[in-house]
Design a protein around this motif. Sequence first.
Motif: not given
Length: 411
Positions: A42-44, A53-56
């Motif tokens: 959830i934090a990510i 923040f790039d979560v790709s």
Amino acid sequence: MSIYLVLTLLISLSALFAYINQKFIKLPFVIGLFFLSTILSIAIISSHFLFGFDVSAVEIFFENARIDKIIIDILLGFLLFAGALHTDWEDIKGQIRPIANYAILGVLLSTILIAGATYYISGFLGIEINFIYCLLFGALISPTDPIAVLGILKKAGVPKKTESIIVGESLFNDGIGVVVFIALLDTLKTGEFSFSHFGVLFLQEAIGGIIWGVILGYILYLFLKSIDHYETEILLTLAFVMSGYYFANYFHISGALSMVVMGLIVGNFRTSVAMSDITQEYVHKFWELVDVILNAVLFIIIAFVLVVIDFEESYIYLGLISVAVVLFIRTLVVFLPLKILPKRIGIGKNDAKIIAWGGLRGGLSLALVLSLPESPSKEVLLIATYFVVLFSILIQGLTIDKVAKALSKKK
């Protein structure tokens, strides 16, 4: 990213979360790991929306990691063998009627009922899902997972009979659920449903898996009986699990049922003849440790599935409703045989309530839904499955001890 680095990250996260849980939170082991992993997921996701923040990279990693393959092709065989190895066959044998009823008929009935409910509810919400996908969802969400609940049940003072039913059911319905899912998946790939074709596949997987498990178990018994050297005997059990599970899947028979049957044989069939007391102690401790480590890794993995889910409002509604549907049908499947054939089932209403609430869903359900072919239906069912597993582990898992204690006092 190399396999070694992936394993390093998984083990390190497992160790860190296990330490935080034992030091500060003190939840049951796998529930604590799943809770902390979910918080990290959830934090990510939140960092993506709040801070850009790039979560790709995280999404690509988990999509390429083939989590379903890791769980189904590797972890499941170890976990089922370890669970069966530590199971007392005498306890299971004494409750074989309710166990067989819930593990076979219960899974089949639950699959059909959940499929029907999902089909009509999704249509009401304006979500188009082919009925075969609804059947697949029913098959993958019906098997129960004992990993998070068994330790709690023992501490709660649950009657031995009730505990034996939950253990036996969960061991066998995992295998039955996988068999039904594979038969339905084959039907999806061929594009044509036939009861005769489904029946042949089901029998091939189920009966073939049981026979293969008996053969493996007896051959392993002969090997173990012929020597007295615990290091070698542990290696033999490890080799039989890995090779036996691989060849079961290769020949399209149920590796899950094979490992359950082999584990029951090794753990119960003339063990004093096959292994010395020292060997038995080391074998059981080794597989107990394997069980703990792999469960830690498993619950870290499934919590991170949250990162790759694409949420839509209607999908979330379906996920929330699915939790209620699965709970209702689980209760129906447990109580219906008790109403129709009370003498055959042989349990009281309070025992049935514990069994119904103790039917947790876990990593197997998520692994199976992840193995579905890419389609819009897969995205919908992935969210529904995750919601059910999340509720199951964090809510049912944390309250089963209170439910069990409260109902046990009423006896």
